[in-house]
Design a protein around this motif. Structure first.
Motif, PDB file in Angstrom:
ATOM      1  N   GLY A   1     -15.108   1.945  -8.413  1.00  0.00           N
ATOM      2  CA  GLY A   1     -15.031   2.742  -7.203  1.00  0.00           C
ATOM      3  C   GLY A   1     -13.598   3.176  -7.022  1.00  0.00           C
ATOM      4  N   PRO A   2     -13.327   4.116  -6.123  1.00  0.00           N
ATOM      5  CA  PRO A   2     -11.959   4.608  -5.963  1.00  0.00           C
ATOM      6  C   PRO A   2     -11.052   3.528  -5.380  1.00  0.00           C
ATOM      7  CG  PRO A   2     -13.388   5.482  -4.254  1.00  0.00           C
ATOM      8  CD  PRO A   2     -14.282   4.777  -5.226  1.00  0.00           C
ATOM      9  N   PRO A   3      -9.902   3.278  -5.999  1.00  0.00           N
ATOM     10  CA  PRO A   3      -8.957   2.309  -5.441  1.00  0.00           C
ATOM     11  C   PRO A   3      -8.233   2.923  -4.254  1.00  0.00           C
ATOM     12  CG  PRO A   3      -7.996   3.384  -7.339  1.00  0.00           C
ATOM     13  CD  PRO A   3      -9.410   3.902  -7.225  1.00  0.00           C
ATOM     14  N   PRO A   4      -7.595   2.095  -3.417  1.00  0.00           N
ATOM     15  CA  PRO A   4      -6.786   2.666  -2.333  1.00  0.00           C
ATOM     16  C   PRO A   4      -5.677   3.512  -2.937  1.00  0.00           C
ATOM     17  CG  PRO A   4      -6.341   0.318  -2.606  1.00  0.00           C
ATOM     18  CD  PRO A   4      -7.534   0.631  -3.454  1.00  0.00           C
ATOM     19  N   LYS A   5      -5.374   4.629  -2.315  1.00  0.00           N
ATOM     20  CA  LYS A   5      -4.462   5.578  -2.949  1.00  0.00           C
ATOM     21  C   LYS A   5      -3.512   6.196  -1.942  1.00  0.00           C
ATOM     22  CE  LYS A   5      -4.526   9.584  -6.074  1.00  0.00           C
ATOM     23  NZ  LYS A   5      -5.407  10.558  -6.785  1.00  0.00           N
ATOM     24  N   ALA A   6      -2.247   6.321  -2.342  1.00  0.00           N
ATOM     25  CA  ALA A   6      -1.258   6.996  -1.523  1.00  0.00           C
ATOM     26  C   ALA A   6      -1.299   8.490  -1.799  1.00  0.00           C
ATOM     27  CB  ALA A   6       0.137   6.454  -1.832  1.00  0.00           C
ATOM     28  N   THR A   7      -1.005   9.268  -0.796  1.00  0.00           N
ATOM     29  CA  THR A   7      -0.848  10.713  -1.016  1.00  0.00           C
ATOM     30  C   THR A   7       0.468  10.960  -1.751  1.00  0.00           C
ATOM     31  OG1 THR A   7       0.337  11.105   1.049  1.00  0.00           O
ATOM     32  CG2 THR A   7      -2.084  11.160   1.131  1.00  0.00           C
ATOM     33  N   ASP A   8       0.617  12.135  -2.290  1.00  0.00           N
ATOM     34  CA  ASP A   8       1.861  12.474  -2.977  1.00  0.00           C
ATOM     35  C   ASP A   8       3.058  12.347  -2.032  1.00  0.00           C
ATOM     36  OD1 ASP A   8       0.486  12.942  -5.293  1.00  0.00           O
ATOM     37  OD2 ASP A   8       0.416  15.129  -5.035  1.00  0.00           O
ATOM     38  N   GLU A   9       2.871  12.771  -0.789  1.00  0.00           N
ATOM     39  CA  GLU A   9       3.965  12.694   0.177  1.00  0.00           C
ATOM     40  C   GLU A   9       4.290  11.237   0.517  1.00  0.00           C
ATOM     41  OE1 GLU A   9       6.927  14.043   2.925  1.00  0.00           O
ATOM     42  OE2 GLU A   9       6.001  14.787   1.074  1.00  0.00           O
TER      43      GLU A   9
ATOM     44  N   ARG B   1       6.191   9.773  -2.378  1.00  0.00           N
ATOM     45  CA  ARG B   1       7.573  10.266  -2.414  1.00  0.00           C
ATOM     46  C   ARG B   1       8.432   9.545  -1.374  1.00  0.00           C
ATOM     47  NH1 ARG B   1      10.843  13.738   0.142  1.00  0.00           N
ATOM     48  NH2 ARG B   1       9.268  14.235   1.718  1.00  0.00           N
ATOM     49  N   LEU B   2       7.916   9.408  -0.165  1.00  0.00           N
ATOM     50  CA  LEU B   2       8.685   8.769   0.897  1.00  0.00           C
ATOM     51  C   LEU B   2       8.871   7.274   0.635  1.00  0.00           C
ATOM     52  CD1 LEU B   2       7.146  10.559   4.010  1.00  0.00           C
ATOM     53  CD2 LEU B   2       9.424  10.903   3.017  1.00  0.00           C
ATOM     54  N   PHE B   3       7.843   6.640   0.072  1.00  0.00           N
ATOM     55  CA  PHE B   3       7.958   5.212  -0.248  1.00  0.00           C
ATOM     56  C   PHE B   3       9.043   4.976  -1.299  1.00  0.00           C
ATOM     57  CE2 PHE B   3       6.914   1.457  -2.764  1.00  0.00           C
ATOM     58  CZ  PHE B   3       6.764   0.495  -1.777  1.00  0.00           C
ATOM     59  N   LEU B   4       9.049   5.804  -2.324  1.00  0.00           N
ATOM     60  CA  LEU B   4      10.032   5.648  -3.390  1.00  0.00           C
ATOM     61  C   LEU B   4      11.447   5.907  -2.891  1.00  0.00           C
ATOM     62  CD1 LEU B   4       8.079   7.353  -6.320  1.00  0.00           C
ATOM     63  CD2 LEU B   4       8.476   4.908  -5.962  1.00  0.00           C
ATOM     64  N   LYS B   5      11.566   6.677  -1.816  1.00  0.00           N
ATOM     65  CA  LYS B   5      12.873   6.912  -1.209  1.00  0.00           C
ATOM     66  C   LYS B   5      13.242   5.804  -0.225  1.00  0.00           C
ATOM     67  CE  LYS B   5      14.113  10.898   0.238  1.00  0.00           C
ATOM     68  NZ  LYS B   5      14.152  12.187   0.981  1.00  0.00           N
ATOM     69  N   GLY B   6      12.294   4.892   0.040  1.00  0.00           N
ATOM     70  CA  GLY B   6      12.536   3.833   0.997  1.00  0.00           C
ATOM     71  C   GLY B   6      12.381   4.274   2.432  1.00  0.00           C
TER      72      GLY B   6
ATOM     73  N   ALA C   1      -2.208  -0.773  -6.167  1.00  0.00           N
ATOM     74  CA  ALA C   1      -3.121   0.093  -6.903  1.00  0.00           C
ATOM     75  C   ALA C   1      -2.397   1.215  -7.641  1.00  0.00           C
ATOM     76  CB  ALA C   1      -4.161   0.690  -5.953  1.00  0.00           C
ATOM     77  N   ASP C   2      -1.138   1.421  -7.349  1.00  0.00           N
ATOM     78  CA  ASP C   2      -0.370   2.507  -7.954  1.00  0.00           C
ATOM     79  C   ASP C   2       0.735   1.907  -8.822  1.00  0.00           C
ATOM     80  OD1 ASP C   2       1.701   4.530  -8.328  1.00  0.00           O
ATOM     81  OD2 ASP C   2       0.651   5.717  -6.806  1.00  0.00           O
ATOM     82  N   PRO C   3       0.666   2.017 -10.146  1.00  0.00           N
ATOM     83  CA  PRO C   3       1.673   1.390 -11.023  1.00  0.00           C
ATOM     84  C   PRO C   3       3.101   1.780 -10.674  1.00  0.00           C
ATOM     85  CG  PRO C   3      -0.185   2.150 -12.323  1.00  0.00           C
ATOM     86  CD  PRO C   3      -0.398   2.673 -10.932  1.00  0.00           C
ATOM     87  N   MET C   4       3.317   3.035 -10.301  1.00  0.00           N
ATOM     88  CA  MET C   4       4.668   3.472  -9.974  1.00  0.00           C
ATOM     89  C   MET C   4       5.179   2.782  -8.708  1.00  0.00           C
ATOM     90  SD  MET C   4       6.068   7.344  -9.220  1.00  0.00           S
ATOM     91  CE  MET C   4       5.506   7.913 -10.836  1.00  0.00           C
ATOM     92  N   LEU C   5       4.311   2.671  -7.706  1.00  0.00           N
ATOM     93  CA  LEU C   5       4.717   2.036  -6.462  1.00  0.00           C
ATOM     94  C   LEU C   5       4.899   0.536  -6.644  1.00  0.00           C
ATOM     95  CD1 LEU C   5       2.493   3.896  -3.835  1.00  0.00           C
ATOM     96  CD2 LEU C   5       4.769   4.495  -4.701  1.00  0.00           C
ATOM     97  N   ALA C   6       4.011  -0.079  -7.422  1.00  0.00           N
ATOM     98  CA  ALA C   6       4.138  -1.518  -7.680  1.00  0.00           C
ATOM     99  C   ALA C   6       5.446  -1.818  -8.402  1.00  0.00           C
ATOM    100  CB  ALA C   6       2.950  -2.015  -8.497  1.00  0.00           C
ATOM    101  N   HIS C   7       5.783  -0.984  -9.367  1.00  0.00           N
ATOM    102  CA  HIS C   7       7.045  -1.177 -10.085  1.00  0.00           C
ATOM    103  C   HIS C   7       8.230  -1.048  -9.136  1.00  0.00           C
ATOM    104  CE1 HIS C   7       9.912  -1.094 -13.392  1.00  0.00           C
ATOM    105  NE2 HIS C   7      10.462  -0.031 -12.836  1.00  0.00           N
ATOM    106  N   ALA C   8       8.179  -0.052  -8.255  1.00  0.00           N
ATOM    107  CA  ALA C   8       9.270   0.148  -7.301  1.00  0.00           C
ATOM    108  C   ALA C   8       9.374  -1.020  -6.333  1.00  0.00           C
ATOM    109  CB  ALA C   8       9.051   1.449  -6.539  1.00  0.00           C
ATOM    110  N   ALA C   9       8.236  -1.527  -5.877  1.00  0.00           N
ATOM    111  CA  ALA C   9       8.247  -2.613  -4.900  1.00  0.00           C
ATOM    112  C   ALA C   9       8.792  -3.903  -5.497  1.00  0.00           C
ATOM    113  CB  ALA C   9       6.834  -2.846  -4.367  1.00  0.00           C
ATOM    114  N   GLY C  10       8.541  -4.118  -6.788  1.00  0.00           N
ATOM    115  CA  GLY C  10       8.940  -5.382  -7.408  1.00  0.00           C
ATOM    116  C   GLY C  10      10.229  -5.333  -8.191  1.00  0.00           C
TER     117      GLY C  10
END
Length: 274
Positions: free
Chosen positions: A14-22, A25-30, A41-50
């Motif tokens: 089923g669809p995993p929880p998902k962030a919008t592109d915006e 972008r804002l999360f990666l900028k902090g 659920a998002d490899p890029m966000l998980a990498h950034a968080a950890g």
């Protein structure tokens, strides 16, 4: 498929929880915070968080070395929690969860029982798991408990939490050390009364009714062993879910049950570690 030792599928049913592109972008900028499930659920966000965890080397009295990673909370001193990875090994998923534990006020130590790059396939995970020496792993976890209990910023309280493979090892940590609380997410709890005789910590377990391996028969057998051994400080919760229901990178993720398990775990650690 999932086994007693881990979950071997990354397919989404089923669809995993998902962030919008915006939001991404804002999360990666902090600039914004996102729910943990969306991050995991998002490899890029998980990498950034950890990515901000600090590496520490933990050495056992026998000379075994383990490089673990620690996330520090804003307020110190603080209680501590050991996070034990799934059969994949220490990856960005677990690092991101450690970072979230730090946000919740804990010194969070993400251990690496393999000492090798994490697997990305079931065959790779199975190889890593089968090559691990349980006696060495036990010594590493014992040393991790001492590391956290004696940490200069620690209150002296230590808990453990693990998922799948790590869930079983969270229990093993409670059997082999004097930790203050342990949480098991659908881990192997097949233990005899003799094996649980050393248990002194309160434990919490999260299990899925649809799990065919870590099933009710196993958990009820574990409860019977605890009763025979005279252990009463435990609570087990059942969810109408399958194995690995708390992992949003897998096809068995159940968001509602995962959140409920998280809230129960936080309340449990708050009671026993604060």
């Amino acid at each position: 498929m999932c086994t007693l030792d881990g979950c071997g599928s990354h397919e989404h049913l089923g669809p995993p929880p998902k962030a919008t592109d915006e939001e991404r972008r804002l999360f990666l900028k902090g600039a914004v915070a996102l729910p943990l499930a969306v991050i995991l659920a998002d490899p890029m966000l998980a990498h950034a968080a950890g990515h901000g965890l600090d590496k520490v080397t933990i050495t056992t009295p026998e000379g075994d070395e383990m490089v673990a990673e620690v996330a520090m909370p804003a307020t110190l001193p603080a209680p501590t929690v050991i996070l034990i990875h799934e059969w994949w090994g220490l990856n960005d998923h677990i690092r991101a969860v450690a970072a979230e534990y730090a946000k919740q006020g804990y010194i969070a130590l993400a251990v690496d029982l393999y000492g090798k790059p994490p697997a990305t396939t079931p065959d790779g995970a199975r190889s890593l798991m089968s090559s691990m020496d349980p006696a060495v792993a036990t010594r590493k976890l014992q040393a991790s408990v001492e590391f956290l209990r004696n940490h200069k910023d620690s209150t002296g309280k230590v808990g453990s939490v693990g998922w799948c493979f790590g869930g079983g090892w969270s229990l093993n940590t409670a059997l082999a050390t004097n930790i203050d609380a342990a949480v098991i997410y659908y881990g192997n709890v097949k233990k005899t009364p003799e094996q649980v005789a050393t248990l002194n910590a309160p434990i919490m377990g999260h299990f899925g009714t649809l799990d065919k391996n870590i099933n009710r028969e196993m958990v009820e057998g574990f409860e019977e062993s605890l009763r025979i051994a005279g252990k009463t400080d435990y609570q087990f919760f059942w969810y109408d879910a399958d194995h690995s229901f708390a992992n949003p990178t897998g096809g068995r993720y159940d968001g509602e049950d995962a959140m409920l398990a998280w809230e129960r775990t936080m309340a449990f650690f708050d009671e026993h570690l604060s």
